[in-house]
Design a protein around this motif. Structure first.
Motif, PDB file in Angstrom:
ATOM      1  N   HIS A   1       2.477  -9.496  -2.912  1.00 43.43           N
ATOM      2  CA  HIS A   1       1.414  -8.884  -2.118  1.00 43.43           C
ATOM      3  C   HIS A   1       1.069  -9.724  -0.883  1.00 43.43           C
ATOM      4  N   ALA A   2       0.986 -11.044  -1.072  1.00 40.48           N
ATOM      5  CA  ALA A   2       0.589 -11.919   0.042  1.00 40.48           C
ATOM      6  C   ALA A   2       1.623 -11.907   1.159  1.00 40.48           C
ATOM      7  N   THR A   3       2.910 -11.928   0.794  1.00 35.98           N
ATOM      8  CA  THR A   3       3.952 -11.897   1.829  1.00 35.98           C
ATOM      9  C   THR A   3       4.020 -10.521   2.495  1.00 35.98           C
ATOM     10  N   LEU A   4       3.714  -9.469   1.734  1.00 35.98           N
ATOM     11  CA  LEU A   4       3.656  -8.127   2.323  1.00 35.98           C
ATOM     12  C   LEU A   4       2.546  -8.044   3.371  1.00 35.98           C
ATOM     13  N   HIS A   5       1.365  -8.540   3.021  1.00 41.31           N
ATOM     14  CA  HIS A   5       0.260  -8.530   3.976  1.00 41.31           C
ATOM     15  C   HIS A   5       0.589  -9.384   5.200  1.00 41.31           C
TER      16      HIS A   5
ATOM     17  N   GLY B   1      13.946  -3.285   7.504  1.00 38.09           N
ATOM     18  CA  GLY B   1      13.955  -2.869   6.101  1.00 38.09           C
ATOM     19  C   GLY B   1      12.746  -3.294   5.312  1.00 38.09           C
ATOM     20  N   VAL B   2      11.838  -4.092   5.867  1.00 39.66           N
ATOM     21  CA  VAL B   2      10.632  -4.506   5.155  1.00 39.66           C
ATOM     22  C   VAL B   2       9.695  -3.307   5.026  1.00 39.66           C
ATOM     23  N   THR B   3       9.263  -3.012   3.811  1.00 38.58           N
ATOM     24  CA  THR B   3       8.440  -1.827   3.562  1.00 38.58           C
ATOM     25  C   THR B   3       6.953  -2.170   3.592  1.00 38.58           C
ATOM     26  N   GLN B   4       6.112  -1.127   3.568  1.00 41.40           N
ATOM     27  CA  GLN B   4       4.669  -1.326   3.633  1.00 41.40           C
ATOM     28  C   GLN B   4       4.013  -1.268   2.261  1.00 41.40           C
ATOM     29  N   SER B   5       4.769  -1.262   1.197  1.00 45.68           N
ATOM     30  CA  SER B   5       4.197  -1.243  -0.146  1.00 45.68           C
ATOM     31  C   SER B   5       5.059  -2.088  -1.076  1.00 45.68           C
ATOM     32  N   LEU B   6       4.444  -2.494  -2.190  1.00 49.40           N
ATOM     33  CA  LEU B   6       5.162  -3.301  -3.156  1.00 49.40           C
ATOM     34  C   LEU B   6       6.339  -2.517  -3.726  1.00 49.40           C
ATOM     35  N   LEU B   7       7.474  -3.163  -3.860  1.00 44.60           N
ATOM     36  CA  LEU B   7       8.679  -2.500  -4.350  1.00 44.60           C
ATOM     37  C   LEU B   7       8.698  -2.460  -5.873  1.00 44.60           C
ATOM     38  N   ASP B   8       9.334  -1.425  -6.414  1.00 47.97           N
ATOM     39  CA  ASP B   8       9.498  -1.338  -7.863  1.00 47.97           C
ATOM     40  C   ASP B   8      10.314  -2.520  -8.381  1.00 47.97           C
ATOM     41  N   THR B   9      11.282  -2.985  -7.596  1.00 52.34           N
ATOM     42  CA  THR B   9      12.086  -4.133  -8.024  1.00 52.34           C
ATOM     43  C   THR B   9      11.232  -5.396  -8.153  1.00 52.34           C
ATOM     44  N   GLN B  10      10.233  -5.545  -7.282  1.00 53.17           N
ATOM     45  CA  GLN B  10       9.346  -6.702  -7.393  1.00 53.17           C
ATOM     46  C   GLN B  10       8.498  -6.618  -8.654  1.00 53.17           C
TER      47      GLN B  10
ATOM     48  N   ASP C   1      -6.786 -11.206   0.574  1.00 60.23           N
ATOM     49  CA  ASP C   1      -7.300 -11.548  -0.750  1.00 60.23           C
ATOM     50  C   ASP C   1      -6.197 -12.137  -1.619  1.00 60.23           C
ATOM     51  N   TYR C   2      -4.962 -11.711  -1.403  1.00 60.12           N
ATOM     52  CA  TYR C   2      -3.854 -12.206  -2.218  1.00 60.12           C
ATOM     53  C   TYR C   2      -3.504 -13.641  -1.848  1.00 60.12           C
ATOM     54  N   ARG C   3      -3.574 -13.969  -0.560  1.00 63.75           N
ATOM     55  CA  ARG C   3      -3.385 -15.371  -0.182  1.00 63.75           C
ATOM     56  C   ARG C   3      -4.497 -16.218  -0.779  1.00 63.75           C
ATOM     57  N   SER C   4      -5.735 -15.727  -0.729  1.00 64.30           N
ATOM     58  CA  SER C   4      -6.855 -16.456  -1.340  1.00 64.30           C
ATOM     59  C   SER C   4      -6.622 -16.666  -2.825  1.00 64.30           C
TER      60      SER C   4
END
Length: 418
Positions: free
Chosen positions: A137-141, A154-163, A401-404
């Protein structure tokens, strides 16, 4: 690699058969393993392949052992890393429970799902998958804040199922290693419960660990990412090498000889899984190499801090809070950081260490040396330095919030009581 796997298999076959009858025999087998297989050079020291940089081993050890996060822009102290991930952790636990309930053997089913079922009922912390989720989540944000998701890479805007599946794979690998460790260590308890080997016996405990490794391997293959498969396969090798390093009777004649070996063992047994899982999470989302490296370094330093705190708690925790007997490491002959700091102050401790504290009065004498040398305090100070490096890595990400939560987790590792 072929030799490493061969020796790992020999040790595992021995543990299946007669470990409870003759633990010395297993130690004897470990001593015959070629030194280069476990990462020791001809002189008994580590070879040149060091897993990253380490903070100073010596330094100020007094203080409250907390990370310094003052003045960090955009940081929130009130973000609970476990609460923010509660729903995803619950869904992951249910997915794991389904994955390990496919066998036709009901007893093996129960053994393999023993800790997962207890964790679902008690809402256990599940630290490792929590870290994977938070890093994802933090790297996505960070990617959204930096505009990377719009760069056509190729970077998506939501968490991947593989993650999400990676988090479950990480927990299965960790639990499998615990099942095997408890057989080797002849442990009666784990996480405040009877250990699997105590409930189901040694052979079924080893088979349950093997089954979890198999299910994790299937899950890895289904990620369809060769680089991530290689990364997590290396973790499995590291878990074996770390256990062998812990059991191998090195000539620990001084602090300077023993501590580098201890750090390597700690990376293999604890930090490698966290570090490589964090990196794999970033790789699955196609983040750039610098972000993947940041994720690895956060996980590596947090993992090192986590194990150092474990070593300190083994000697200082309140009875009944650890889920295992206080002082279990000394009883098992495990050389931990507090012991090595005591060795620096009391060189005569080398003899009990060589005997793995098996001689008359060795444990009591070692405890006194650790107390007089402030070995636990020095261990906690080193853990704080590792945790501070982890905070520094996480702080390079964009505020969220995820980095925090990642930063607060580093502080929580230092202040935990179990």
């Amino acid at each position: 690699m072929r030799q490493q796997l061969l020796w790992a298999w020999r040790c595992k076959c021995y543990s299946r058969g007669s470990i409870m009858r003759d633990r010395r025999g297993l130690f004897s087998l470990i001593q015959r393993i070629p030194r280069d297989i476990i990462g020791l050079g001809d002189d008994g020291n580590l070879d040149a392949r060091v897993e990253g940089r380490h903070p100073p081993l010596r330094g100020p050890w007094a203080g409250d052992h907390r990370v310094d996060i003052s003045g960090l822009e955009g940081h929130r102290h009130d973000v609970d890393p476990f609460r923010i991930m509660a729903q995803e952790l619950d869904e992951m636990s249910q997915a794991i429970f389904r994955a390990v309930s496919v066998t036709q053997h009901p007893v093996l089913n129960r053994a393999a799902s023993y800790f997962f079922e207890a964790s679902m009922k008690s809402m256990g912390k599940r630290v490792r998958p929590t870290i994977v989720f938070l890093m994802a989540h933090a790297t996505l944000h960070h990617a959204v804040a930096s505009g990377t998701v719009d760069a056509g890479n190729g970077v998506t805007q939501s968490l991947l199922d593989t993650q999400r599946r990676l988090a479950g794979i990480t927990e299965m690998l960790h639990t499998a290693s615990l099942l095997h460790d408890d057989v080797i260590d002849v442990s009666d308890t784990r996480r405040g419960l009877e250990s699997v080997n105590s409930v189901f016996g040694n052979q079924l405990a080893v088979l349950a660990g093997d089954f979890l490794l198999a299910r994790a391997s299937i899950g890895l293959a289904q990620l369809r990412n060769c680089d991530v498969v290689e990364l997590l396969s290396t973790v499995i090798e590291h878990l074996v090498r770390g256990e062998i390093l812990q059991m191998h009777r090195q000539n620990v004649s001084s602090f300077d000889v023993g501590f580098p070996v201890y750090l390597r063992k700690t990376f293999f047994k604890t930090a490698s899984l966290i570090a490589n899982s964090c990196q794999a999470s970033a790789m699955l989302a196609l983040h750039p190499p610098e972000i993947c490296h940041l994720a690895f370094e956060y996980g590596r330093n947090l993992g090192m801090a986590f194990q150092l705190v474990d070593d300190a708690l083994d000697l200082r925790a309140e009875k009944g809070t650890l889920g295992k007997p206080v002082g279990a490491d000394l009883e098992a002959g495990v050389i931990t950081a507090p012991v090595l700091y005591a060795l620096e102050a009391y060189p005569q401790l080398a003899e009990p260490i060589t005997r793995r504290f098996a001689g008359p009065g060795d444990i009591e004498y070692s405890r006194r040396c650790i107390e007089d040398a402030r070995g636990v305090d020095k261990t906690m100070a080193l853990a704080t330095r590792y945790a501070q490096v982890a905070v520094g890595e996480a702080s390079r990400l964009a505020p969220s919030d995820y980095r925090s939560a990642l930063i607060n987790l580093a502080d929580a590792v230092l202040t935990r009581s179990q």
